[in-house]
Design a protein around this motif. Sequence first.
Motif, PDB file in Angstrom:
ATOM      1  N   ILE A  87     -10.028   2.250 -32.769  1.00  0.00           N
ATOM      2  CA  ILE A  87      -9.026   1.675 -33.676  1.00  0.00           C
ATOM      3  C   ILE A  87      -7.774   2.536 -33.706  1.00  0.00           C
ATOM      4  O   ILE A  87      -6.643   2.031 -33.707  1.00  0.00           O
ATOM      5  CB  ILE A  87      -9.621   1.526 -35.089  1.00  0.00           C
ATOM      6  CG1 ILE A  87     -10.711   0.448 -35.081  1.00  0.00           C
ATOM      7  CG2 ILE A  87      -8.532   1.172 -36.099  1.00  0.00           C
ATOM      8  CD1 ILE A  87     -11.434   0.302 -36.396  1.00  0.00           C
ATOM      9  N   ASN A  88      -7.950   3.854 -33.706  1.00  0.00           N
ATOM     10  CA  ASN A  88      -6.815   4.763 -33.776  1.00  0.00           C
ATOM     11  C   ASN A  88      -5.923   4.646 -32.544  1.00  0.00           C
ATOM     12  O   ASN A  88      -4.712   4.887 -32.621  1.00  0.00           O
ATOM     13  CB  ASN A  88      -7.312   6.204 -33.924  1.00  0.00           C
ATOM     14  CG  ASN A  88      -6.224   7.152 -34.376  1.00  0.00           C
ATOM     15  OD1 ASN A  88      -5.428   6.836 -35.251  1.00  0.00           O
ATOM     16  ND2 ASN A  88      -6.189   8.334 -33.782  1.00  0.00           N
ATOM     17  N   ASN A  89      -6.494   4.266 -31.419  1.00  0.00           N
ATOM     18  CA  ASN A  89      -5.736   4.149 -30.169  1.00  0.00           C
ATOM     19  C   ASN A  89      -5.279   2.718 -29.883  1.00  0.00           C
ATOM     20  O   ASN A  89      -4.653   2.460 -28.852  1.00  0.00           O
ATOM     21  CB  ASN A  89      -6.578   4.646 -28.990  1.00  0.00           C
ATOM     22  CG  ASN A  89      -6.861   6.139 -29.071  1.00  0.00           C
ATOM     23  OD1 ASN A  89      -6.101   6.886 -29.673  1.00  0.00           O
ATOM     24  ND2 ASN A  89      -7.965   6.579 -28.481  1.00  0.00           N
ATOM     25  N   ASN A  90      -5.600   1.784 -30.791  1.00  0.00           N
ATOM     26  CA  ASN A  90      -5.280   0.375 -30.568  1.00  0.00           C
ATOM     27  C   ASN A  90      -3.992   0.011 -31.314  1.00  0.00           C
ATOM     28  O   ASN A  90      -3.990  -0.161 -32.535  1.00  0.00           O
ATOM     29  CB  ASN A  90      -6.443  -0.495 -31.038  1.00  0.00           C
ATOM     30  CG  ASN A  90      -6.282  -1.945 -30.640  1.00  0.00           C
ATOM     31  OD1 ASN A  90      -5.179  -2.431 -30.406  1.00  0.00           O
ATOM     32  ND2 ASN A  90      -7.395  -2.657 -30.551  1.00  0.00           N
ATOM     33  N   THR A  91      -2.901  -0.103 -30.591  1.00  0.00           N
ATOM     34  CA  THR A  91      -1.604  -0.407 -31.206  1.00  0.00           C
ATOM     35  C   THR A  91      -1.472  -1.874 -31.608  1.00  0.00           C
ATOM     36  O   THR A  91      -0.576  -2.227 -32.373  1.00  0.00           O
ATOM     37  CB  THR A  91      -0.468  -0.046 -30.236  1.00  0.00           C
ATOM     38  OG1 THR A  91      -0.653  -0.760 -28.999  1.00  0.00           O
ATOM     39  CG2 THR A  91      -0.464   1.451 -29.948  1.00  0.00           C
ATOM     40  N   GLU A  92      -2.349  -2.728 -31.108  1.00  0.00           N
ATOM     41  CA  GLU A  92      -2.259  -4.159 -31.404  1.00  0.00           C
ATOM     42  C   GLU A  92      -2.726  -4.503 -32.816  1.00  0.00           C
ATOM     43  O   GLU A  92      -2.361  -5.544 -33.361  1.00  0.00           O
ATOM     44  CB  GLU A  92      -3.081  -4.953 -30.381  1.00  0.00           C
ATOM     45  CG  GLU A  92      -2.541  -4.849 -28.953  1.00  0.00           C
ATOM     46  CD  GLU A  92      -3.351  -5.684 -27.977  1.00  0.00           C
ATOM     47  OE1 GLU A  92      -4.284  -6.383 -28.434  1.00  0.00           O
ATOM     48  OE2 GLU A  92      -3.046  -5.642 -26.770  1.00  0.00           O
ATOM     49  N   ILE A  93      -3.556  -3.646 -33.404  1.00  0.00           N
ATOM     50  CA  ILE A  93      -4.088  -3.933 -34.741  1.00  0.00           C
ATOM     51  C   ILE A  93      -3.003  -3.849 -35.805  1.00  0.00           C
ATOM     52  O   ILE A  93      -2.978  -4.625 -36.756  1.00  0.00           O
ATOM     53  CB  ILE A  93      -5.250  -2.967 -35.080  1.00  0.00           C
ATOM     54  CG1 ILE A  93      -6.434  -3.230 -34.160  1.00  0.00           C
ATOM     55  CG2 ILE A  93      -5.683  -3.115 -36.541  1.00  0.00           C
ATOM     56  CD1 ILE A  93      -7.600  -2.303 -34.376  1.00  0.00           C
ATOM     57  N   TYR A 101      -9.058  -0.046 -41.948  1.00  0.00           N
ATOM     58  CA  TYR A 101     -10.283   0.107 -41.161  1.00  0.00           C
ATOM     59  C   TYR A 101     -10.709   1.575 -41.106  1.00  0.00           C
ATOM     60  O   TYR A 101     -11.882   1.919 -41.301  1.00  0.00           O
ATOM     61  CB  TYR A 101     -10.075  -0.397 -39.732  1.00  0.00           C
ATOM     62  CG  TYR A 101      -9.929  -1.890 -39.577  1.00  0.00           C
ATOM     63  CD1 TYR A 101     -10.473  -2.773 -40.506  1.00  0.00           C
ATOM     64  CD2 TYR A 101      -9.267  -2.433 -38.479  1.00  0.00           C
ATOM     65  CE1 TYR A 101     -10.348  -4.146 -40.355  1.00  0.00           C
ATOM     66  CE2 TYR A 101      -9.136  -3.803 -38.310  1.00  0.00           C
ATOM     67  CZ  TYR A 101      -9.673  -4.662 -39.260  1.00  0.00           C
ATOM     68  OH  TYR A 101      -9.546  -6.013 -39.091  1.00  0.00           O
ATOM     69  N   LEU A 102      -9.761   2.440 -40.824  1.00  0.00           N
ATOM     70  CA  LEU A 102     -10.065   3.866 -40.653  1.00  0.00           C
ATOM     71  C   LEU A 102     -10.564   4.502 -41.950  1.00  0.00           C
ATOM     72  O   LEU A 102     -11.487   5.314 -41.931  1.00  0.00           O
ATOM     73  CB  LEU A 102      -8.837   4.614 -40.140  1.00  0.00           C
ATOM     74  CG  LEU A 102      -8.375   4.248 -38.722  1.00  0.00           C
ATOM     75  CD1 LEU A 102      -7.118   5.025 -38.354  1.00  0.00           C
ATOM     76  CD2 LEU A 102      -9.473   4.502 -37.697  1.00  0.00           C
TER      77      LEU A 102
END
Length: 285
Positions: A87-93, A101-102
């Motif tokens: 999630i931390n590396n997903n820029t689309e979220i 989420y985090l």
Amino acid sequence: MDKKRLVIKGTILVGPQSFKVGEDIFSSVLLSVMSSWYYSTYSSAGEPLRDYSEEELREFGKIRLALNGYTNDLHNISINYSLFKEINNNTEIGIYKGNIYLESIFENIFTNLRSLYDFFYHFIKICLDEKQFKQYPGTDSINTLVRYAKKPNNADKLPTEIIQYLEFIQSDLDDIKKIRDSIIHKGKDIMLTRESGKLYMRMPIKDLFTKDNLLPNILETENLNYDVEQYLSKIIKTAFRNMEILGEVLLSEVYKNENYKFSLYAISNYCIDDFNEFLVLKKFD
């Protein structure tokens, strides 16, 4: 793309050369000690191997459930870390949804770490003699056991190594207890911020705009906000160090039992690679 593996999520018996933390294997002394206790006490069908009293079977059942819970917590911590990384590396979220989420993931990790310590309460039972076993405090809490061990008149009611161990882990236990209690009992929220590509967190005491932090300063930093990966690394490694020390203490005691057969065990799951890389290879400036 998923890697082909025999184990999706589970506990496996390993040999000495495979007893490691790396790639798709997370080996543990405590997991090995407790899994060996289980297979020295029960058959593969879950039936007792010897005649035990009703009281012993009742307590063994609690230890058995604790082993299941402990193993699940190990899996959950590794899975939640892997999810954090994705999630931390997903820029689309998007930043705001991603942070929600985090925050939930971090709460899960802290809760699982606190839960690990409580299972230690049950694991210690396997090294007690008959008299100590009958005098063991009945409250299912490691905190109760720590207080029990500190009383001078209880010095002969636990093995000396266990008393020393409980004293050793108390400050670490207090840290994770404070975090878990702030989340679960006091409804405190984790606040995330980003700076120069790094993720930071704090837990405000009153509201989002106060300059304070309920999270214990385990990094010994002057910064109000704590680097998330450094914080997770420190608190997870500390819990796992305490976990493995307990494994060594228990093994030194139960190895004297002629019915106890020691083997090596590890967990494996589809997320363990990321977690092991974080534990072993991740370096911080």
